[in-house]
Write an enzyme that holds these catalytic residues in place. Sequence first.
Site, short mmCIF file in Angstrom:
data_model
loop_
_atom_site.label_atom_id
_atom_site.label_comp_id
_atom_site.label_asym_id
_atom_site.label_seq_id
_atom_site.Cartn_x
_atom_site.Cartn_y
_atom_site.Cartn_z
N TYR A 133 6.72 6.23 39.55
CA TYR A 133 7.11 7.59 39.86
C TYR A 133 8.57 7.39 40.71
CZ TYR A 133 3.41 10.36 38.03
OH TYR A 133 2.47 10.91 37.10
N ARG A 183 -5.78 23.95 39.15
CA ARG A 183 -5.81 24.20 37.99
C ARG A 183 -6.59 24.88 36.77
NH1 ARG A 183 -5.32 18.24 35.32
NH2 ARG A 183 -2.99 18.22 35.34
N ASP A 236 -2.00 15.44 46.59
CA ASP A 236 -1.31 14.53 45.61
C ASP A 236 -1.07 13.14 45.81
OD1 ASP A 236 -0.40 15.83 42.67
OD2 ASP A 236 0.95 14.14 43.41
N ARG A 255 -9.68 15.94 39.05
CA ARG A 255 -8.59 16.83 39.31
C ARG A 255 -9.33 18.36 39.28
NH1 ARG A 255 -3.70 15.55 38.03
NH2 ARG A 255 -3.05 17.23 39.10
N ARG A 278 -2.75 30.11 45.13
CA ARG A 278 -1.49 29.04 44.77
C ARG A 278 -0.25 30.45 44.54
NH1 ARG A 278 2.79 27.70 43.59
NH2 ARG A 278 3.41 26.26 42.39
O1 CP3 Z 1 -9.13 17.63 42.05
C1 CP3 Z 1 -7.93 17.81 42.29
O2 CP3 Z 1 -6.96 18.31 41.66
C2 CP3 Z 1 -7.35 17.09 43.52
C3 CP3 Z 1 -5.93 17.15 43.99
C4 CP3 Z 1 -4.96 16.23 43.15
C5 CP3 Z 1 -3.91 16.71 42.44
N1 CP3 Z 1 -3.12 15.70 41.95
C6 CP3 Z 1 -3.40 18.23 42.72
C7 CP3 Z 1 -2.32 18.56 41.94
C8 CP3 Z 1 -5.12 14.77 42.83
C9 CP3 Z 1 -6.50 14.14 42.88
C10 CP3 Z 1 -3.89 14.57 42.02
C11 CP3 Z 1 -3.60 13.32 41.63
C12 CP3 Z 1 -2.50 12.87 40.88
N2 CP3 Z 1 -1.19 13.31 40.93
C13 CP3 Z 1 -2.40 11.98 39.92
C14 CP3 Z 1 -3.46 10.77 39.63
C15 CP3 Z 1 -4.57 11.31 38.64
C16 CP3 Z 1 -4.16 11.66 37.28
O3 CP3 Z 1 -4.38 12.71 36.78
O4 CP3 Z 1 -3.80 10.46 36.59
C17 CP3 Z 1 -1.12 11.91 39.25
C18 CP3 Z 1 -0.75 11.02 38.13
C19 CP3 Z 1 -0.52 13.06 39.85
C20 CP3 Z 1 0.95 13.38 39.98
C21 CP3 Z 1 1.21 14.66 39.47
N3 CP3 Z 1 1.01 15.81 40.41
C22 CP3 Z 1 1.52 15.17 38.07
C23 CP3 Z 1 1.94 14.54 36.81
C24 CP3 Z 1 1.44 16.69 38.43
C25 CP3 Z 1 2.12 17.75 37.41
C26 CP3 Z 1 1.06 17.98 36.18
C27 CP3 Z 1 -0.37 18.61 36.58
O5 CP3 Z 1 -1.20 17.72 36.82
O6 CP3 Z 1 -0.48 19.68 36.86
C28 CP3 Z 1 1.07 17.04 39.72
C29 CP3 Z 1 0.87 18.36 40.31
C30 CP3 Z 1 -0.26 18.77 40.83
N4 CP3 Z 1 -1.11 17.97 41.45
C31 CP3 Z 1 -0.79 20.07 40.52
C32 CP3 Z 1 -2.31 19.97 41.29
C33 CP3 Z 1 -3.20 21.16 41.52
C34 CP3 Z 1 -0.48 21.18 39.87
C35 CP3 Z 1 0.67 21.98 40.90
C36 CP3 Z 1 0.54 23.34 41.02
O7 CP3 Z 1 -0.71 24.08 41.06
O8 CP3 Z 1 1.59 24.12 41.10
#
Ligand code: CP3
Length: 340
Positions: free
Chosen positions: A151, A27, A73, A23, A36
């Site tokens: 999910y 973020r 994602d 991740r 964003r």
């Molecule tokens: O390095 C990276 O961040 C690459 C991209 C990436 C995202 N999600 C971007 C994202 C990756 C590899 C993921 C994987 C992901 N997404 C997982 C598996 C990894 C883990 O953490 O266990 C899971 C369970 C998700 C589902 C998910 N997506 C959740 C629970 C959330 C909300 C909470 C959070 O993590 O911020 C997301 C949203 C998400 N995915 C964001 C990002 C950058 C935030 C959204 C935003 O910026 O508005």
Amino acid sequence: MNDILLKTLDGQLVERPPVWLMRQAGRILPQYRAVRSNMKSFKDLVKNPVKAAEVTIQPVDELGVDAAILFSDILVIPEAMGLDYNLVEKKGPMFPTTIQSWDDIAALIDGEEAALKLEYVYNAITETKDQLNDRVPLIGFTGAPWTLFCYMLEGEGSKTFSKARRFLYQHPEWSHKLLQKISATVAEYLKIQIEKGVDCVQIFDSWAGCLGTQQYHEFGLKYIRWILEQLPENTRTIVFSKGAHASMEELLDLPCKALGFDWQIEAEYIASQVNGQKVVQGNLDPCVLYADNEEIVRSTQRLLSVFKGGHIVNLGHGVYPDTPLSGVKKFVDEVKSFRY
Ligand code: CP3
């Protein structure tokens, strides 16, 4: 190219272990938040290949990590199969409709037909590879079938995943049908990512740990194994099954190159169990990065000292959004100045 990640996955000697953070894209970076805030939604960003490439590369520039991970994602898969999702600010993912019945499962599209709906991901890969210009490898990824199932049944995150787990007991045949359809989609999705040029792929099974071992073997690992078997030979693969330590033997038996581990299991124990059978990825507690520099150095050095090679340094789960950048940089720099 800085190819120490690929060399490590191929079992070659390197002078220090590669480092990246789960991740890392998004973020934690102010540059990400700037991009964003100019987009209507998270999904608009994911579906815009030029912008997705830009935020994929930001951590390479800002942190100096040894790999980029595609900005996307895991939830794009259920969407491609016909279950639309939204990301609700401060709440996370929400699916307006969830899987309840056999008819819901039958209505989902799967396999190649579903994977071909993710054209925007493949375009983001092409764009990212272009912009990266071979500086570091690009990691593609997917959610594992069980985590995506969670999910699709729950409609959102959960502490217990009891709706998803109850479905396994109430409707085991339907569950297998749904897991097969997800797996068929994931396999095609990864094959196309590889064709488009990702250098390795990671399977995120974030909610593996909520199942007992027997159920995890039947409803989780069986499908991960099947997916791995569909990929071209010599594909570099990392399986991250969070919380699945009790299945160590079965994890070691998977046809993948590397296993990711979370921080709840000691690095020494991992090293003794894995014993060179797989490359190990992990497993610093993400909360170490909130500590002072001395503690970050101490914890990182302790982790580095355990492995004599075959190690990809990473956290035990995704970096938390409010982690200070200074802590992240200290961790990365500490790994980069280490030598075996
Ligand atoms: O390095 C990276 O961040 C690459 C991209 C990436 C995202 N999600 C971007 C994202 C990756 C590899 C993921 C994987 C992901 N997404 C997982 C598996 C990894 C883990 O953490 O266990 C899971 C369970 C998700 C589902 C998910 N997506 C959740 C629970 C959330 C909300 C909470 C959070 O993590 O911020 C997301 C949203 C998400 N995915 C964001 C990002 C950058 C935030 C959204 C935003 O910026 O508005």
